[in-house]
Design a protein around this motif. Structure first.
Motif, mmCIF file in Angstrom:
data_model
loop_
_atom_site.group_PDB
_atom_site.id
_atom_site.type_symbol
_atom_site.label_atom_id
_atom_site.label_comp_id
_atom_site.label_asym_id
_atom_site.label_seq_id
_atom_site.Cartn_x
_atom_site.Cartn_y
_atom_site.Cartn_z
ATOM 1 N N ASP A 119 -28.969 92.442 -34.896
ATOM 2 C CA ASP A 119 -28.742 91.181 -34.193
ATOM 3 C C ASP A 119 -28.332 90.106 -35.195
ATOM 4 O O ASP A 119 -29.066 89.809 -36.136
ATOM 5 N N GLY A 120 -27.140 89.546 -35.002
ATOM 6 C CA GLY A 120 -26.655 88.499 -35.905
ATOM 7 C C GLY A 120 -25.750 88.985 -37.012
ATOM 8 O O GLY A 120 -25.256 88.171 -37.802
ATOM 9 N N SER A 121 -25.492 90.307 -37.103
ATOM 10 C CA SER A 121 -24.597 90.809 -38.153
ATOM 11 C C SER A 121 -23.186 90.257 -37.972
ATOM 12 O O SER A 121 -22.674 90.189 -36.858
ATOM 13 N N ARG A 122 -22.555 89.911 -39.100
ATOM 14 C CA ARG A 122 -21.143 89.521 -39.065
ATOM 15 C C ARG A 122 -20.295 90.777 -38.913
ATOM 16 O O ARG A 122 -20.530 91.775 -39.596
ATOM 17 N N LEU A 123 -19.324 90.747 -38.023
ATOM 18 C CA LEU A 123 -18.439 91.888 -37.832
ATOM 19 C C LEU A 123 -17.335 91.866 -38.891
ATOM 20 O O LEU A 123 -16.984 90.805 -39.411
ATOM 21 N N PRO A 124 -16.770 93.042 -39.220
ATOM 22 C CA PRO A 124 -15.724 93.081 -40.250
ATOM 23 C C PRO A 124 -14.563 92.147 -39.925
ATOM 24 O O PRO A 124 -13.985 91.530 -40.823
ATOM 25 N N GLU A 125 -14.213 92.024 -38.646
ATOM 26 C CA GLU A 125 -13.216 91.060 -38.188
ATOM 27 C C GLU A 125 -13.490 90.799 -36.715
ATOM 28 O O GLU A 125 -14.172 91.598 -36.060
ATOM 29 N N PRO A 126 -12.998 89.673 -36.166
ATOM 30 C CA PRO A 126 -13.268 89.394 -34.752
ATOM 31 C C PRO A 126 -12.782 90.521 -33.834
ATOM 32 O O PRO A 126 -11.715 91.095 -34.051
ATOM 33 N N VAL A 127 -13.593 90.831 -32.820
ATOM 34 C CA VAL A 127 -13.313 91.920 -31.889
ATOM 35 C C VAL A 127 -13.078 91.323 -30.502
ATOM 36 O O VAL A 127 -13.803 90.422 -30.070
ATOM 37 N N PHE A 128 -12.071 91.832 -29.804
ATOM 38 C CA PHE A 128 -11.745 91.397 -28.448
ATOM 39 C C PHE A 128 -12.610 92.177 -27.461
ATOM 40 O O PHE A 128 -12.566 93.407 -27.429
ATOM 41 N N THR A 129 -13.439 91.460 -26.684
ATOM 42 C CA THR A 129 -14.388 92.126 -25.770
ATOM 43 C C THR A 129 -14.297 91.493 -24.386
ATOM 44 O O THR A 129 -15.193 90.759 -23.962
ATOM 45 N N PRO A 130 -13.237 91.753 -23.647
ATOM 46 C CA PRO A 130 -12.984 91.068 -22.375
ATOM 47 C C PRO A 130 -13.943 91.476 -21.272
ATOM 48 O O PRO A 130 -14.583 92.534 -21.326
ATOM 49 N N THR A 131 -14.045 90.611 -20.252
ATOM 50 C CA THR A 131 -14.806 90.938 -19.048
ATOM 51 C C THR A 131 -13.981 90.558 -17.825
ATOM 52 O O THR A 131 -12.985 89.839 -17.925
ATOM 53 N N THR A 132 -14.438 91.028 -16.670
ATOM 54 C CA THR A 132 -13.845 90.599 -15.411
ATOM 55 C C THR A 132 -14.168 89.133 -15.178
ATOM 56 O O THR A 132 -15.091 88.581 -15.791
ATOM 57 N N LYS A 133 -13.417 88.496 -14.307
ATOM 58 C CA LYS A 133 -13.685 87.111 -13.921
ATOM 59 C C LYS A 133 -14.252 87.153 -12.506
ATOM 60 O O LYS A 133 -13.518 87.172 -11.522
ATOM 61 N N ALA A 134 -15.575 87.220 -12.408
ATOM 62 C CA ALA A 134 -16.230 87.413 -11.111
ATOM 63 C C ALA A 134 -16.307 86.100 -10.336
ATOM 64 O O ALA A 134 -16.352 85.019 -10.924
ATOM 65 N N PRO A 135 -16.338 86.177 -9.003
ATOM 66 C CA PRO A 135 -16.545 84.971 -8.193
ATOM 67 C C PRO A 135 -17.912 84.349 -8.490
ATOM 68 O O PRO A 135 -18.812 85.025 -9.013
ATOM 69 N N VAL A 136 -18.061 83.055 -8.141
ATOM 70 C CA VAL A 136 -19.336 82.361 -8.339
ATOM 71 C C VAL A 136 -20.460 83.166 -7.690
ATOM 72 O O VAL A 136 -20.342 83.620 -6.550
ATOM 73 N N GLY A 137 -21.551 83.362 -8.444
ATOM 74 C CA GLY A 137 -22.695 84.084 -7.893
ATOM 75 C C GLY A 137 -22.689 85.564 -8.217
ATOM 76 O O GLY A 137 -23.687 86.246 -7.994
ATOM 77 N N GLU A 138 -21.574 86.062 -8.746
ATOM 78 C CA GLU A 138 -21.519 87.468 -9.135
ATOM 79 C C GLU A 138 -21.398 87.565 -10.650
ATOM 80 O O GLU A 138 -21.013 86.619 -11.324
ATOM 81 N N HIS A 139 -21.713 88.755 -11.195
ATOM 82 C CA HIS A 139 -21.728 88.934 -12.648
ATOM 83 C C HIS A 139 -20.362 89.400 -13.152
ATOM 84 O O HIS A 139 -19.739 90.270 -12.556
ATOM 85 N N ASP A 140 -19.921 88.813 -14.275
ATOM 86 C CA ASP A 140 -18.751 89.349 -14.969
ATOM 87 C C ASP A 140 -19.124 90.711 -15.551
ATOM 88 O O ASP A 140 -20.234 90.889 -16.057
ATOM 89 N N LEU A 141 -18.192 91.655 -15.510
ATOM 90 C CA LEU A 141 -18.461 93.002 -16.009
ATOM 91 C C LEU A 141 -17.532 93.317 -17.181
ATOM 92 O O LEU A 141 -16.369 92.906 -17.190
ATOM 93 N N PRO A 142 -18.039 94.058 -18.197
ATOM 94 C CA PRO A 142 -17.185 94.422 -19.332
ATOM 95 C C PRO A 142 -15.946 95.187 -18.879
ATOM 96 O O PRO A 142 -15.997 95.963 -17.923
#
Length: 298
Positions: free
Chosen positions: A138-161
């Protein structure tokens, strides 16, 4: 429940978790088709719940900080800002912007491992399908920034990887590649600037749109590199191996999951009201992040 303001010359069209959208109305009474008034409220959401009460000045802090960052990033990507000349009732927390066709993907990049990314790493050794080195904590620096997109859920629902292949299927290969490149570049530039000011940006979420007529490339929209869209850590206290102190709404999340709140994420019940000391400290953290980054007094 959110209530819209009556703004002369503007028509309310939408309220999200933390923002309200209005359309400018011309002298002829017709809606101006290519612009929107984006108003940042003082509402705060955590774990997909709206918190109560609101955080004083939050909307203005986020608006002013986004405008500052748009300037710092202007050579990387164009942004949606048209004007800060807005109605007096929302002065300081509203911006007149270009109306865009927003991409239906939450563009997220991580420079440090924590939160949901850490959970996936423990389970699979990867984040969003990107393999990471062994031994990260927890808190480790990554070798370079990683792209980790999620869905764009409607209000009240969870975004999913989302996997990168799913992003390509949604946006097309060329746009997906550019979204990934720009998201990582924005986080890298953000960390270059923030590091000199004693802040680490662990991860961030950005939103992109395209001009409705199909002209031009991606346009950076919504907010950018704020305490609502990013995790800000004090650089001098960074110590991998446990959760880091923060300048962002993680502070509220931590209170919600503490014994003091008595609330459980899995209960399905609405969280309790935020006590006055949490509201005050959250406001103070937002203001401190703004002042440290911009060098300006709020």
């Amino acid at each position: 429940m959110t209530t819209s303001l009556e703004l002369p010359g503007y028509e309310h069209i939408y309220s999200g978790k933390v923002r309200d959208l209005y359309a400018p109305v011309g002298a002829d009474g017709a809606v101006v088709p290519d612009q929107l008034l984006l108003v940042a409220s003082n509402r705060l959401s955590a774990y997909d719940w709206m918190m109560s009460p609101e955080i004083p000045d939050k909307g203005e802090v986020l608006t002013r900080l986004s405008l500052w960052w748009f300037d710092q990033l202007s050579d990387l990507v164009p942004n949606h800002v048209v004007s800060t000349d807005v109605p007096a009732a929302v002065a300081g927390r509203a911006v007149l912007v270009r109306k865009l066709d927003m991409l239906k993907v939450e563009a997220i990049a991580r420079a440090y491992l924590t939160g949901g990314g850490l959970e996936e790493y423990h389970a699979k050794g990867s984040v969003s399908g990107v393999a990471l080195p062994d031994g990260l904590v927890d808190g480790s620096r990554l070798p370079e920034p990683v792209f980790t997109p999620t869905t764009k859920a409607p209000v009240g629902e969870h975004d999913l990887p989302m996997t990168y292949a799913e992003v390509e299927a949604q946006l097309g290969a060329d746009v997906a590649a550019e979204v990934s490149r720009l998201t990582r570049a924005i986080l890298a530039r953000g960390n270059e600037i923030a590091a000199d000011r004693g802040i680490l940006i662990a991860d961030t979420k950005v939103e992109f749109g395209l001009a409705p007529d199909g002209s031009g490339g991606l346009v950076l929209a919504d907010e950018v590199l704020t305490p609502d869209s990013s995790r800000f850590w004090p650089a001098d206290l960074w110590e991998p191996g446990h959760p880091q102190p923060s300048y962002d709404k993680q502070f509220v999340r931590d209170w919600l999951t503490s014994p003091e709140s008595g609330w459980s994420k899995s209960s399905g019940e609405a969280p309790p009201e935020l006590p006055a000391h949490v509201v005050e400290q959250t406001r103070a953290k937002y203001v401190e992040a703004y002042e440290r980054l911009t060098g300006q007094t709020f």
